[in-house]
Scaffold this active site. Structure first.
Site, PDB file in Angstrom:
ATOM      1  N   THR A  83       0.982  -1.215   0.037  1.00  0.00           N
ATOM      2  CA  THR A  83       0.204   0.038   0.029  1.00  0.00           C
ATOM      3  C   THR A  83       0.727   1.125   0.068  1.00  0.00           C
ATOM      4  OG1 THR A  83      -1.646  -1.128   1.168  1.00  0.00           O
ATOM      5  CG2 THR A  83      -1.900   1.055   1.246  1.00  0.00           C
ATOM      6  N   LYS A 134      -7.025   1.940  -2.887  1.00  0.00           N
ATOM      7  CA  LYS A 134      -6.654   1.377  -1.650  1.00  0.00           C
ATOM      8  C   LYS A 134      -6.746   2.616  -0.495  1.00  0.00           C
ATOM      9  CE  LYS A 134      -4.982  -1.329   1.402  1.00  0.00           C
ATOM     10  NZ  LYS A 134      -5.846  -2.278   2.129  1.00  0.00           N
ATOM     11  N   LYS A 192      -0.081   5.212   8.384  1.00  0.00           N
ATOM     12  CA  LYS A 192       0.526   5.439   7.430  1.00  0.00           C
ATOM     13  C   LYS A 192      -0.498   5.727   6.186  1.00  0.00           C
ATOM     14  CE  LYS A 192       1.617   2.091   4.981  1.00  0.00           C
ATOM     15  NZ  LYS A 192       0.972   1.227   4.091  1.00  0.00           N
TER      16      LYS A 192
HETATM   17  N1  LIG Z   1      -1.374  -6.499   7.710  1.00  0.00           N
HETATM   18  C1  LIG Z   1      -2.427  -6.086   7.092  1.00  0.00           C
HETATM   19  O1  LIG Z   1      -3.576  -6.252   7.257  1.00  0.00           O
HETATM   20  C2  LIG Z   1      -2.490  -5.592   5.569  1.00  0.00           C
HETATM   21  C3  LIG Z   1      -1.285  -4.824   5.148  1.00  0.00           C
HETATM   22  N2  LIG Z   1      -1.458  -4.140   3.774  1.00  0.00           N
HETATM   23  C4  LIG Z   1      -0.225  -3.417   3.414  1.00  0.00           C
HETATM   24  O2  LIG Z   1       0.821  -4.308   3.030  1.00  0.00           O
HETATM   25  C5  LIG Z   1       2.153  -3.802   3.212  1.00  0.00           C
HETATM   26  C6  LIG Z   1       2.934  -4.840   4.091  1.00  0.00           C
HETATM   27  O3  LIG Z   1       1.843  -5.012   5.337  1.00  0.00           O
HETATM   28  P1  LIG Z   1       2.425  -6.137   6.396  1.00  0.00           P
HETATM   29  O4  LIG Z   1       2.828  -7.408   5.895  1.00  0.00           O
HETATM   30  O5  LIG Z   1       1.227  -6.148   7.325  1.00  0.00           O
HETATM   31  O6  LIG Z   1       3.428  -5.447   7.105  1.00  0.00           O
HETATM   32  P2  LIG Z   1       4.837  -5.992   7.896  1.00  0.00           P
HETATM   33  O7  LIG Z   1       5.301  -4.705   8.829  1.00  0.00           O
HETATM   34  O8  LIG Z   1       4.408  -7.022   8.835  1.00  0.00           O
HETATM   35  O9  LIG Z   1       6.008  -6.241   6.809  1.00  0.00           O
HETATM   36  C7  LIG Z   1       6.237  -5.229   6.277  1.00  0.00           C
HETATM   37  C8  LIG Z   1       7.528  -5.796   5.036  1.00  0.00           C
HETATM   38  O10 LIG Z   1       8.270  -4.777   4.612  1.00  0.00           O
HETATM   39  C9  LIG Z   1       9.864  -5.003   4.956  1.00  0.00           C
HETATM   40  N3  LIG Z   1      10.552  -3.741   5.032  1.00  0.00           N
HETATM   41  C10 LIG Z   1      10.096  -2.627   5.843  1.00  0.00           C
HETATM   42  N4  LIG Z   1      10.806  -1.733   5.495  1.00  0.00           N
HETATM   43  C11 LIG Z   1      11.976  -2.021   4.867  1.00  0.00           C
HETATM   44  C12 LIG Z   1      12.967  -1.557   4.127  1.00  0.00           C
HETATM   45  N5  LIG Z   1      13.482  -0.130   4.495  1.00  0.00           N
HETATM   46  N6  LIG Z   1      13.911  -2.186   3.162  1.00  0.00           N
HETATM   47  C13 LIG Z   1      13.203  -3.333   2.808  1.00  0.00           C
HETATM   48  N7  LIG Z   1      12.091  -4.071   3.629  1.00  0.00           N
HETATM   49  C14 LIG Z   1      11.552  -3.387   4.306  1.00  0.00           C
HETATM   50  C15 LIG Z   1       9.730  -5.879   6.200  1.00  0.00           C
HETATM   51  O11 LIG Z   1      10.931  -6.529   6.215  1.00  0.00           O
HETATM   52  P3  LIG Z   1      11.706  -6.876   7.515  1.00  0.00           P
HETATM   53  O12 LIG Z   1      10.987  -8.325   7.953  1.00  0.00           O
HETATM   54  O13 LIG Z   1      13.144  -7.115   7.428  1.00  0.00           O
HETATM   55  O14 LIG Z   1      11.068  -5.934   8.486  1.00  0.00           O
HETATM   56  C16 LIG Z   1       8.640  -6.814   5.819  1.00  0.00           C
HETATM   57  O15 LIG Z   1       8.598  -7.647   4.835  1.00  0.00           O
HETATM   58  C17 LIG Z   1       1.874  -2.547   3.843  1.00  0.00           C
HETATM   59  O16 LIG Z   1       1.977  -1.521   2.846  1.00  0.00           O
HETATM   60  C18 LIG Z   1       0.547  -2.555   4.507  1.00  0.00           C
HETATM   61  O17 LIG Z   1       0.130  -1.300   4.722  1.00  0.00           O
HETATM   62  C19 LIG Z   1      -2.427  -4.408   3.039  1.00  0.00           C
HETATM   63  C20 LIG Z   1      -3.557  -4.951   3.435  1.00  0.00           C
HETATM   64  C21 LIG Z   1      -3.574  -5.753   4.638  1.00  0.00           C
HETATM   65  O1  LIG Z   2      -4.759  -2.429   4.617  1.00  0.00           O
HETATM   66  C1  LIG Z   2      -5.167  -3.198   5.331  1.00  0.00           C
HETATM   67  C2  LIG Z   2      -6.334  -3.614   5.295  1.00  0.00           C
HETATM   68  C3  LIG Z   2      -7.131  -4.429   6.233  1.00  0.00           C
HETATM   69  C4  LIG Z   2      -8.429  -5.018   5.726  1.00  0.00           C
HETATM   70  O2  LIG Z   2      -9.004  -4.762   4.519  1.00  0.00           O
HETATM   71  O3  LIG Z   2      -9.186  -5.570   6.407  1.00  0.00           O
END
Ligand SMILES: NC(=O)C1=CN([C@@H]2O[C@H](COP(=O)(O)OP(=O)(O)OC[C@H]3O[C@@H](n4cnc5c(N)ncnc54)[C@H](OP(=O)(O)O)[C@@H]3O)[C@@H](O)[C@H]2O)C=CC1
Ligand SMILES: O=CCCC(=O)O
Length: 343
Positions: free
Chosen positions: A146, A221, A289
């Site tokens: 996102t 989104k 964010k």
């Molecule tokens: N969780 C949710 O319910 C949802 C999340 N999203 C979106 O999806 C994306 C991921 O979310 P989510 O999986 O929950 O987040 P997490 O915080 O669990 O994972 C984030 C990922 O990004 C990596 N990362 C962060 N900073 C850096 C950097 N500077 N360089 C390289 N890699 C980096 C992390 O690596 P490392 O493990 O090394 O920290 C990890 O793999 C976000 O944009 C979020 O807004 C969308 C829908 C639903």
């Molecule tokens: O970006 C996160 C969305 C979470 C959801 O759709 O339930």
């Protein structure tokens, strides 16, 4: 297969009949799978699905289960994560590992990226040893993080300058839908890549929308998450108000669940919010964010969003209380603190 077949009309996903069962609703080889690319024959069997090498960058809460579902479906998956140890469970399930995004895109046909925010998405794609360095013509990059439209457009330009194709495809749905392959993809960018990626999106999700130019998926989104963030803040206020006037908040959750304002989120998160526990599905820092990025989007078109602006302040307060990595439902703590300061 002729290129023009990519543009053949088909029933939009949102108009398809409601699924009867998860199995019936998620055929491994949907109709759209017949349209692949001008560069490769159309995959139509599980073996052919496995013949497309898939890269996956970012093994966080969302990336890990998404990559796992691809593996379970028989795909050839190569993973990378900044913190290498998070790749271990996937490697244990049969994934390959590469030590940089560049190596992943150099070896894979189609690479997905699920990263925290605009900064990390740009760095992983365009930075040193990033995806752009390894990708080339005939390959595809699908960013499911996102981010804001400007970041997505920047990544798109750099990927496309190499001759590769780009699709943004942020997802609606959280940890459980990711585990269950029930995400909703909000895609935009190269239509050919959308068609090419469709069978893989259908493994990870229950529906997909193609929204046109890069930036539209990001904008959709952000609008959805802006609504969700405000809903959660309002729900938190309601729980605390019900308690303060002597009502049972569990009954409030039940009443809400039976009425027109019902949303699965309330029944899912309400009981734990009442107990002041916030098992992380969607980290609060990511919700803040998204509120910030949505407010930026609104400002760019002079659209007034006072409710979202107020909700964003609550997420900022919650972050300042050290709740960034808790679930976003922990926003209720910001209101509790305000309440105890007043009394
Ligand atoms: N969780 C949710 O319910 C949802 C999340 N999203 C979106 O999806 C994306 C991921 O979310 P989510 O999986 O929950 O987040 P997490 O915080 O669990 O994972 C984030 C990922 O990004 C990596 N990362 C962060 N900073 C850096 C950097 N500077 N360089 C390289 N890699 C980096 C992390 O690596 P490392 O493990 O090394 O920290 C990890 O793999 C976000 O944009 C979020 O807004 C969308 C829908 C639903
Ligand atoms: O970006 C996160 C969305 C979470 C959801 O759709 O339930």
């Amino acid at each position: 297969m002729a290129l023009c077949s990519i543009f053949c009309p088909r029933i939009p996903v949102r108009f398809r009949p409601k699924p009867i069962s998860p199995l019936l609703s998620k055929p491994l080889f949907p109709l759209s799978y017949r349209v692949y690319s001008s560069l490769q024959p159309t995959p139509s069997t599980k073996d052919e699905l496995g013949s497309v090498s898939i890269g996956f960058l970012g093994m966080g809460i969302m990336g890990s289960p998404m990559a796992q579902n691809l593996l379970k479906a028989g795909c050839d998956v190569t993973v990378w994560n900044r913190t290498k140890s998070k790749c271990d469970p996937l490697v244990g399930l049969g994934a390959k590992y590469k030590s940089s995004p560049e190596e992943v895109t150099a070896t894979c046909d189609l690479t997905f990226a699920m990263l925290a925010d605009p900064e990390s998405a740009i760095d992983v794609a365009c930075g040193k040893n990033g995806a752009v360095s390894g990708i080339s013509s005939g390959k595809g990059y699908v960013d499911v993080s996102t981010v804001d439209a400007a970041s997505s457009i920047l990544i798109s330009k750099q990927i496309k300058d190499t001759g590769a194709l780009f699709l943004e495809a942020p997802v609606s749905g959280s940890k459980k839908p990711a585990e269950d392959g029930q995400l909703i993809f909000l895609t935009a960018g190269d239509k050919l890549l959308y068609e090419k990626a469709a069978p893989f999106l259908d493994i990870m999700g229950k529906s997909r929308f193609y929204l046109g130019d890069v930036g539209n998926g990001a904008a959709m989104k952000l609008v959805v998450n802006m609504i969700m963030g405000s809903m959660m803040a309002s729900f938190a206020e309601g729980i605390l108000l019900s308690q303060k006037v002597g009502l049972d908040p569990n009954v409030l959750v039940e009443v809400v669940s039976q009425g027109a304002i019902n949303a699965p989120m309330y029944s899912l998160k309400g009981p734990s919010m009442i107990k002041s526990v916030y098992p992380t599905a969607f980290p609060l820092k990511h919700q803040q964010k998204d509120m910030r990025l949505a407010l930026g989007l609104a400002e760019s078109v002079s659209q007034s969003t006072p409710i979202a602006a107020a909700a964003n302040e609550l997420y900022k307060v919650a972050k300042s209380y050290g709740l960034s990595d808790e679930d976003f439902s922990a926003v209720i703590e910001a209101l509790k603190a305000a309440r105890s300061q007043q009394s």
